[in-house]
Enzyme design. Structure first.
Site, mmCIF file in Angstrom:
data_model
loop_
_atom_site.group_PDB
_atom_site.id
_atom_site.type_symbol
_atom_site.label_atom_id
_atom_site.label_comp_id
_atom_site.label_asym_id
_atom_site.label_seq_id
_atom_site.Cartn_x
_atom_site.Cartn_y
_atom_site.Cartn_z
ATOM 1 N N GLY A 80 46.875 63.835 92.309
ATOM 2 C CA GLY A 80 47.263 65.137 91.432
ATOM 3 C C GLY A 80 46.298 65.673 90.960
ATOM 4 C CB SER A 87 48.958 66.367 87.542
ATOM 5 O OG SER A 87 48.182 65.207 87.883
ATOM 6 N N GLY A 88 49.369 64.389 84.724
ATOM 7 C CA GLY A 88 50.009 62.999 84.357
ATOM 8 C C GLY A 88 50.048 61.895 84.887
ATOM 9 C CB SER A 136 46.127 58.507 82.978
ATOM 10 O OG SER A 136 44.705 58.758 83.574
ATOM 11 C CB ALA A 145 37.938 51.971 82.165
ATOM 12 C CB THR A 146 35.697 54.268 87.134
ATOM 13 O OG1 THR A 146 36.576 55.528 86.905
ATOM 14 C CG2 THR A 146 36.662 53.036 88.076
ATOM 15 C CB ALA A 147 35.440 57.211 82.476
ATOM 16 C CG HIS A 178 42.373 57.874 78.475
ATOM 17 N ND1 HIS A 178 43.590 58.265 79.264
ATOM 18 C CD2 HIS A 178 41.500 58.995 78.886
ATOM 19 C CE1 HIS A 178 43.587 59.315 79.891
ATOM 20 N NE2 HIS A 178 42.228 59.760 79.559
ATOM 21 N NE ARG A 193 43.139 52.283 78.709
ATOM 22 C CZ ARG A 193 42.033 52.331 78.685
ATOM 23 N NH1 ARG A 193 41.275 51.232 78.335
ATOM 24 N NH2 ARG A 193 41.329 53.330 79.223
#
Length: 206
Positions: free
Chosen positions: A19, A23-24, A26, A44-46, A60, A64
């Site tokens: 998306g 767009s929702g 995650s 997590a890749t960030a 984020h 969780r």
């Protein structure tokens, strides 16, 4: 996804969420994992490269569940998947979009990426090799484990004006296609709603 009472053979091994920005994707991925009733690991890749990204990562993380295992890995996806599968039955990879950006910049000085014709082949092949390694790991998982991959669809806008942007768009498109071909479910996300486009796909026949 499924609950604990469902036969593990019915559990999808690979799910792709596609998306645009916001767009929702995650949120949908986290909802799939939560409602599965199974143990969850989050890849997590960030990377926290600036204040805005640090804030995004913090938001984020706070959203969780505390019992989820988080693995921060910006580049080596196959290694991260092996670590995640050792501690959880559902693995969320969020996201391929950021991973590809990390991967491209890790290949060398972005200032050298000036000619589409000279850089396309090597970057296409290298990125797809990384994805093939990811898919190989998933294919070796025992029944009952699921990977939920989050990625952006970036091919619906204008053609980027600079070479690196064009390469990024094209490579991500191929990466998404490779993952989608292997996935059991492929959700297209819009305004927080997901449609399984894999189920709607029709094989072309003459």
């Amino acid at each position: 996804m499924t609950n604990r009472d469902t036969d593990v053979d019915e559990v999808p091994r690979l799910v792709l969420l596609l998306g645009g920005a916001r767009s929702g994707k995650s949120t949908f991925a986290e909802r799939l994992a939560t409602t599965s009733g199974r143990s969850v690991a989050f890849i997590a890749t960030a990377m926290a490269i600036d204040e805005d990204m640090r804030d995004r990562i913090a938001r984020h993380q706070s959203s969780r569940p505390t019992d989820w295992r988080t693995i921060e890995e910006p580049l080596h996806l196959a290694k991260a998947l092996r670590q995640a599968a050792a501690v959880a039955d559902v693995v969320i990879l969020d996201c391929l979009t950021v991973w590809l950006s990390n991967w491209l910049f890790a290949q060398g000085n972005s200032a050298q990426l000036e000619d589409d014709n000279t850089i396309s082949a090597q970057h296409y092949a290298g990125a797809l090799q990384e994805i093939d390694a990811l898919l190989q790991v998933v294919s070796e998982w025992e029944p009952g484990k699921t990977l939920v991959v989050v990625s952006n669809e970036v091919g619906l806008g204008i053609v980027p004006a600079y070479a690196l942007g064009r390469v990024y768009r094209d490579v991500l498109g191929l990466v998404n296609q490779r993952i989608a071909a292997a996935a059991i479910r492929v959700y297209l996300m819009m305004a927080g709603l997901g449609v399984d486009i894999k189920r709607l796909d029709e094989t072309v026949r003459l």
